[in-house]
Scaffold this active site. Structure first.
Site, short mmCIF file in Angstrom:
data_model
loop_
_atom_site.label_atom_id
_atom_site.label_comp_id
_atom_site.label_asym_id
_atom_site.label_seq_id
_atom_site.Cartn_x
_atom_site.Cartn_y
_atom_site.Cartn_z
N GLU A 174 49.87 3.84 2.41
CA GLU A 174 50.12 1.87 2.15
C GLU A 174 50.32 1.28 3.39
O GLU A 174 51.80 1.68 3.24
CB GLU A 174 49.86 1.66 0.85
N LYS A 207 42.45 -3.60 -2.91
CA LYS A 207 42.81 -3.93 -4.17
C LYS A 207 42.90 -4.07 -4.90
O LYS A 207 43.23 -5.60 -5.18
CB LYS A 207 44.23 -3.36 -3.49
N CYS A 253 47.17 2.96 -3.60
CA CYS A 253 48.15 2.97 -5.02
C CYS A 253 48.41 2.93 -6.10
O CYS A 253 47.72 3.59 -6.60
CB CYS A 253 49.65 2.67 -4.22
#
Length: 294
Positions: free
Chosen positions: A43, A116, A153
């Site tokens: 990331e 995300k 993540c």
């Protein structure tokens, strides 16, 4: 295609985009030389994990998706090596910023943009200050090596995301990551918990999974983070096929028998026996008894 070699890369990031991209390119080339056709990168690898601090000046790092120089460079590399490269980057879109991923196919084309979905907020991980909640929804990209579901993540802690992507057709789950020490509790080592949660996603969905994390010590004005690497590749039962250590800049690879895994996914029975009529509570808000105390 049955046997597919996949890879994960982990590096220590400096504040030089070019230096970090040179490291990434070197390791992607190494992965390709080992036969890898999908290489998962960590990331926000263009620079330090700036979310350690709350600093509006860091927003200058964000760039638009269209014409993004890092995506352009890695698209050329993907085409040259004929590998699929998911590219994590800090995106700016008309004044709103996202933690985003561009899926670059093996011919260099960008197949889509994922933003995300789940944004954390804790000491050392002040992401809500920088990133808006993703508005793309979960996505599955049809690539040269199969259908890839990508989270970023904090997304990896939510079983709903993994299940949704597999229901959408994902044959591989990937999670670019930046995780390490916890400034709120320096005695807490989350590494094994982090891995087990994702191994559970792989096993529960009978779908292989690749997680790529960063390594190294990074300091903000208040907190210091040690990112623990430990990138890994799990098979469809959740077993780890390859794992990096906590400190090395490296690439790991593993071979996946995609036809065998697809056969077991169809025939194990967890998708046949789902009781979606009972799962309504999943979409309800979290009850107060499960939320942090103020």
């Amino acid at each position: 295609m049955s046997n597919l070699i996949v890879a994960a890369v982990q590096i220590k990031c400096s504040d030089s985009v070019d230096e970090n991209l040179d490291k990434i390119e070197k390791l992607v080339r190494e992965a390709a030389s080992r036969g890898a056709r999908l290489v998962v990168l960590q990331e926000l690898f263009e620079g330090p994990y700036f979310c350690i601090d709350i600093d509006a000046n860091q927003n200058q790092r964000a760039k638009p998706f269209k014409g993004h120089p890092t995506i352009a460079r890695l698209s050329k590399l993907a085409k040259e090596l004929q590998v699929v490269l998911p590219v994590s980057f800090f995106e700016e879109d008309n004044g709103t910023r996202y933690n985003s991923l561009a899926m670059v196919d093996a011919d260099g084309r960008t197949l889509g943009l994922y933003r995300k979905s789940h944004i954390p907020d804790s000491p050392g991980y002040s992401e809500k200050f920088y990133f808006a909640n993703g508005n793309t929804g979960f996505m599955v990209h049809e690539t040269a090596v199969g259908k890839i579901g990508a989270g970023i993540c904090w997304d990896q802690w939510f079983p709903e995301a993994a299940r949704a992507m597999v229901l959408m057709g994902a044959e591989i789950l990937i999670y670019p990551t930046a995780i390490g020490s916890e400034p709120s509790d320096p005695t807490w080592d989350s590494r094994d918990h982090w891995q087990r949660v994702m191994q559970g996603h792989a096993g529960a969905n009978l779908t292989p999974l690749i997680a790529a994390n960063r390594v190294g010590l990074e300091s903000g004005t208040k907190d210091t983070m040690v990112f623990y690497g430990s990138s890994f590749i799990a098979d469809h039962t959740g077993a780890k096929l390859a794992e990096a250590d906590r400190v090395s800049e490296c690439v790991i690879t593993a071979s996946l028998d995609m036809e065998m895994m697809a056969h077991q996914r169809r025939n194990w029975g967890v998708f046949r026996d789902r009781r979606n009529d009972l799962y309504g509570e999943i979409s309800n808000p979290s009850p107060a008894r499960l939320l942090p105390l103020k």
